[in-house]
Enzyme design. Structure first.
Site, mmCIF file in Angstrom:
data_model
loop_
_atom_site.group_PDB
_atom_site.id
_atom_site.type_symbol
_atom_site.label_atom_id
_atom_site.label_comp_id
_atom_site.label_asym_id
_atom_site.label_seq_id
_atom_site.Cartn_x
_atom_site.Cartn_y
_atom_site.Cartn_z
ATOM 1 N N HIS A 66 0.841 -1.213 0.000
ATOM 2 C CA HIS A 66 0.000 0.000 0.000
ATOM 3 C C HIS A 66 0.871 1.256 0.000
ATOM 4 O O HIS A 66 1.300 1.737 1.044
ATOM 5 C CB HIS A 66 -0.919 0.000 1.230
ATOM 6 N N HIS A 68 1.446 5.219 -2.204
ATOM 7 C CA HIS A 68 0.994 6.185 -3.211
ATOM 8 C C HIS A 68 2.255 6.829 -3.774
ATOM 9 O O HIS A 68 2.936 7.558 -3.073
ATOM 10 C CB HIS A 68 0.082 7.241 -2.583
ATOM 11 N N LEU A 69 2.580 6.516 -5.019
ATOM 12 C CA LEU A 69 3.819 7.044 -5.593
ATOM 13 C C LEU A 69 3.577 8.287 -6.437
ATOM 14 O O LEU A 69 4.514 8.893 -6.938
ATOM 15 C CB LEU A 69 4.558 5.958 -6.380
ATOM 16 N N ASN A 100 -4.739 6.219 -7.339
ATOM 17 C CA ASN A 100 -5.268 7.605 -7.308
ATOM 18 C C ASN A 100 -4.240 8.628 -7.804
ATOM 19 O O ASN A 100 -3.888 9.571 -7.117
ATOM 20 C CB ASN A 100 -5.774 7.964 -5.913
ATOM 21 N N ASP A 157 -8.779 2.903 -3.523
ATOM 22 C CA ASP A 157 -8.264 3.417 -2.248
ATOM 23 C C ASP A 157 -8.169 4.932 -2.227
ATOM 24 O O ASP A 157 -7.721 5.563 -3.180
ATOM 25 C CB ASP A 157 -6.882 2.850 -1.942
ATOM 26 N N HIS A 237 -5.555 -0.535 5.549
ATOM 27 C CA HIS A 237 -5.337 0.313 6.738
ATOM 28 C C HIS A 237 -6.424 0.196 7.810
ATOM 29 O O HIS A 237 -7.128 1.165 8.104
ATOM 30 C CB HIS A 237 -5.134 1.768 6.340
ATOM 31 N N ASN A 284 -6.177 9.443 6.750
ATOM 32 C CA ASN A 284 -7.474 8.777 6.703
ATOM 33 C C ASN A 284 -7.260 7.294 6.398
ATOM 34 O O ASN A 284 -6.695 6.980 5.364
ATOM 35 C CB ASN A 284 -8.341 9.423 5.619
ATOM 36 N N ASP A 311 0.889 2.615 3.661
ATOM 37 C CA ASP A 311 0.012 3.688 3.154
ATOM 38 C C ASP A 311 0.834 4.963 2.946
ATOM 39 O O ASP A 311 0.393 6.070 3.246
ATOM 40 C CB ASP A 311 -1.171 3.937 4.106
#
Lengths: 431, 178, 314
Positions: A66, A68-69, A100, A157, A237, A284, A311
């Site tokens: 998990h 986010h790049l 996302n 996500d 998460h 979140n 995350d």
């Protein structure tokens, strides 16, 4: 053939039940041999490199399911390359990146673009495709095409799938193409305009709260739908004691298709960390009460929570150096993850083997990746950690482009010294 | 150097009585006179003057307090803020003779501030100044009209007046500065 | 006597001693506003910026008058005329204002914690004039001053705060302030307006208005934001008024000499009846008068002394 030997380290590989002193032989990009340190004699030969690992943990390369790049679209926060470097510095040899981005990774073209960039990154970067087009929660993505292009899971996500019917369809369809669906379990109407955990702290600080029930209700729905469809569901998460209990009871009923993850920050911090309106403690789901933190730790200890995932959510000061309620959700986590988890092991929150399993073999199993264990012939993705060294989290030394972590200034135990991907050292931080 | 008494209760009483006479003499009676003390001890000296004048002339002159704190020029310099005291102007000061009373006259800055404060309440005919001790070292062109005792001092010394109403004992002392 | 702090961000972090200092200083300042010449030169040359991100007439005016009565220069910036509409961040605004060398920034903002952010960005003093649903310290101080004038001391008093406690910064600041000075506080409203864990602030909470009013020495009515009735916090103003609106009948539960406070602006006929608002125990206008004195005291205590970092005068 070039030969590298990692000598005398403590090999911890929960997949094989190994925990002892071994020499690990790497030939090219694969593991050639694993021999007990005591009985092994190394013949010096030309082209032989020895990595001295006495006092170190030698681990299957860590897997983060998990992250986010931010690429494409938000390269000022992170790129696939910088995120991969941060992953390497945190001992991760494989990271899964969420959909996302801008544009959202909801079609083959975007996936291929990510895969192409991933080819130049220092660690394995595997994309997760969106569940719905534009993550709008309306229309399913072409999951088969996404999978063929290289996506290893499906998720919206960041945005909960509010429509139960759509979630059911997504699970059924993804099950058919053998992709795990990752649930961001949050009931939007209950989370409402909340910006932190609902409780005494949010009341004191005058901030709108997100009740535990927002997560519990949606986790319950998705578990029911997973049991209905038989498809593989991974709950992202997990932050509440209630969600842990729901997952535990589903597993107790024999639901083998359900897995779950918890983040290092939810395992270490409670909602008091938001004190002083620290936007680097805003994410979140939010940091919850200590009771929830304890439940998450117990969930790791008894296997209810299969995975530890970061995350990793980079944000620049543009999103974070603002009023608390206007700040973006998310913290970076790749570089601090192992140290934080090892700190919990030292505190006795759970056993080392459980923690390593949650960062290696369990995530591999949850997403059907042929990784997460060290066997003769397998790809040499290896992480070497020195548990007796300490380091201080500082913006200057973090590899991530963003510095949004509540752990700035904290001194942590355990330093990742070497990260080896496909037999090559991609991160080296000798003592 | 230790604490040295320069006035005792008796000599303070005598000084106050003499000043009361001087005020009456100079102003040809108590008509139109208002006595305003600078808190804390100046105010109590003002009350004593009022009592003396009453026993001499048989009239009670109005007494009040004028707090100079908000008009001080050293507020931005001091570490400790002086706490606010009483501001009590009993009747309109316009056209009257105001006798301002303080215990010790030193640099003159407090009196300057007190005059400014008073001016915000009206336009007296004149302002006269009565002090129990004048210790010298003026930094402003201010001079007392009535002085209980002239006391040459060094800047290394401090002068304190104690009054029985506030401190339980009446005396003036010279003490070394910290 | 001094407040050994740069900023006033909330009542929560003020000590009892600091509260007493502010209140007694404010008492002295009341006299200045009764003079013909309502001005003292104390803060001559100081610059105070009122930075208001939310509409406010009463509080902004009160701060402005307080500054001017202390001879400080007061500059008002409200959101509609500032560069905020051009998308400037709070931090950039704060830094730019600081570059103009103000001595104090008074900030009102709809985001809880915004003044804490500003205080971290700038070296000058910051006074919180109300942040989101968090705190409104100068309002609580004027409420305490008003009650203290009538009851001598707050110790042992019972204060009932009735209304939308969840969205009230006035309630939070008063809970801290009154309990620190020895009063007991009960908050009351429909369950949707009582936030979870409010008791942790040191008060009791009840949905029963009679329990809240019983033997109360002071009743503080909070303004009901009628726009919230469109949400789900309460069905409509009529039902709210019937259950929680303060009228003569409900008020009989309280002590005979009960005092009535309201932070304003009032919705007459909703949270408070006209008879109560205009009645003999209503201190609503005293509150406004005391607001100026309290804010003068805050300016005096924050700006009237040299700070550790200030150059020394000889």
């Amino acid at each position: 053939m070039e030969l590298t030997i990692i000598r005398g380290g403590t090999l911890v590989d929960p997949a094989t039940g190994t925990n002892g002193l071994y020499n690990v032989y790497i030939s090219g990009e694969r593991i050639a041999s694993i021999r007990p340190f005591e009985s092994d004699t190394i013949d010096p030969s030309p082209g032989l490199t020895i990595i001295e690992a006495k006092g170190r943990f030698v681990l299957p390369g860590l897997i983060d399911v998990h992250t986010h790049l931010r690429e494409p679209g938000y390269e000022y926060k992170e790129t696939i390359q910088s995120g991969a470097m941060a992953g390497a510095a945190g001992g991760f040899t494989t990271v899964l990146c969420m959909a996302n981005t801008k544009p959202v990774n909801d079609c083959e073209a975007v996936t291929r673009q990510i895969i192409e960039k991933a080819g130049k990154a220092v660690v394995n970067v595997l994309p997760i495709g969106a569940l719905s087009h534009g993550m709008k929660g309306e229309r399913l993505t072409e999951m088969h095409e996404l999978k063929s292009a290289g996506c290893v899971a499906i998720s919206d996500d960041g945005m909960p799938v509010a429509n139960a019917g759509l979630m059911r369809t997504a699970l059924e369809y993804a099950g058919g193409v053998n992709l795990t669906v990752i649930s961001h379990a949050e009931t939007p109407e209950l989370a409402s305009n909340g910006v932190m955990n609902e409780g005494a702290v949010s009341t004191r600080m005058g901030l709108a709260g997100i009740p535990n029930a927002a997560e519990d209700a949606m986790a319950a729905r998705d578990i029911q739908l997973a049991e209905l469809t038989g498809a593989r569901l991974h709950v992202a998460h997990v932050s509440t004691a209630g969600a842990v209990a729901l997952i535990r009871s589903a597993k107790g009923r024999g639901a083998k298709n359900i897995t779950a993850e918890a983040t290092p920050h939810h395992l270490t911090l409670d909602h008091e960390a938001v004190g002083g309106y620290n936007t680097n403690a805003k994410m979140n789901p939010p940091l919850r009460s200590m009771k929830d933190v304890q439940a998450l730790r117990a969930g790791i200890a008894d296997g209810t929570i299969d995975c530890i995932a970061t995350d990793h959510a980079p944000h620049s000061t543009i999103e974070k150096d603002v009023e608390f309620d206007k700040a973006a959700n998310g913290v970076i986590g790749l570089e601090t993850a192992f140290s934080l988890i090892y700190g919990l092991v030292l505190q006795g929150a759970f056993e080392l083997d459980k923690a390593i399993a949650a960062m290696t073999i369990n995530p591999a199993m949850a997403f059907g990746l042929a990784k997460g264990t060290l066997r003769v012939g397998s790809i040499a993705d290896i992480t070497i950690v020195n548990p007796s060294r300490t380091w201080t989290v500082s913006p200057a030394t973090l590899k991530s482009k963003s510095k949004n972590t509540p752990f700035i200034g904290k001194e942590l135990k355990a330093v990742v010294e070497k990260t080896i991907v496909n037999g090559k050292i991609v991160y080296d931080n000798p003592e | 150097m230790k604490v040295r008494q320069v006035m005792d209760a008796k000599s303070i009483d005598r000084a106050v009585a003499r000043i009361a006479h001087e005020i009456l003499e100079r102003n040809k009676g108590a008509e139109g006179v208002i006595i305003l003390g600078i808190p804390t001890r100046g105010y109590h000296l003002a009350l004593r003057l009022q009592a003396c004048i009453a026993s001499i002339e048989g009239v009670s002159v109005p007494v009040g307090a004028v707090d100079a704190t908000l008009y001080r020029d050293d507020l931005g310099i001091k570490k400790d803020q002086p706490s606010l005291k009483r501001m009590e102007i009993p009747i309109a000061v316009d056209g009257s003779v105001v006798v301002m009373v303080d215990d010790v006259l030193f640099t003159g800055r407090t009196i300057r501030a007190a005059i400014d404060a008073l001016m915000d309440f009206g336009r007296p005919h004149s302002i006269q100044l009565a002090v129990l001790v004048d210790r010298g070292h003026r930094q402003l062109p201010i001079k007392a009209d009535y002085v209980g005792k002239n006391l040459p001092t060094s800047l290394k010394e401090g002068v304190k007046v104690h009054l029985v109403e506030v401190d339980g004992v009446s005396e003036a002392v010279v003490e070394p500065c910290d | 006597m001094r407040l050994n702090r740069k900023d006033i961000l909330g009542i929560e972090d003020l000590s009892v001693e600091e509260l007493e200092t502010i209140l007694s200083t404010a008492e002295s300042f009341k006299e200045v506003s009764t003079r013909e010449i309502k001005k003292v030169p104390t803060l001559r040359g100081k610059t105070i910026i009122n930075l208001f991100y939310e509409a406010s007439t009463r509080t902004r005016t009160s701060f402005e008058i307080a500054a001017k009565r202390m001879s400080a220069d007061a500059v008002n910036i409200s959101v509609s005329t500032s560069s905020v509409v051009k998308g400037e961040t709070l931090k950039d605004t704060a830094k730019n204002l600081e570059a103009m060398k103000p001595d104090c920034i008074v900030i009102r903002h709809s985001s809880s914690g915004a003044p804490h952010g500003i205080a971290g960005y700038v070296g000058c003093s910051v006074i919180n004039a109300g942040d989101g649903n968090h705190e409104h310290p100068s309002q609580a101080l004027l409420d305490m001053l008003t009650v203290r004038e009538h009851k001598k001391s707050l110790a042992g008093l019972k204060l009932a705060i009735i209304g939308d406690v969840k969205h009230s910064r006035v309630a939070r600041s008063n809970i801290y302030g009154f309990t620190k000075l020895g009063a007991s506080v009960v908050v009351c409203g429909p369950a949707t307006m009582l936030p979870p864990g409010i008791e942790a602030l040191g008060c009791k909470a009840t949905v029963n208005v009679e329990d809240a009013l019983r033997d109360a020495d002071v009743v503080m009515m909070l303004r009901i934001q009628l726009e919230r009735s469109k949400g789900a916090d309460f069905p409509n103003a009529r039902e709210y008024s019937r259950l929680y609106g303060l009228d003569d009948v409900k008020l009989r539960k309280a002590k005979k000499d009960v005092l009535i406070l309201h932070p304003g602006p009032m919705n007459r006929g909703v949270e408070i009846s006209a008879e109560v608002a205009d009645g003999p125990y209503s201190l609503i206008l005293d509150q406004v008068t005391n607001g100026v004195a309290v804010r003068m005291a805050l300016f005096y205590l924050l700006l009237g002394t040299s700070r550790e970092d200030a150059p020394k005068a000889i």
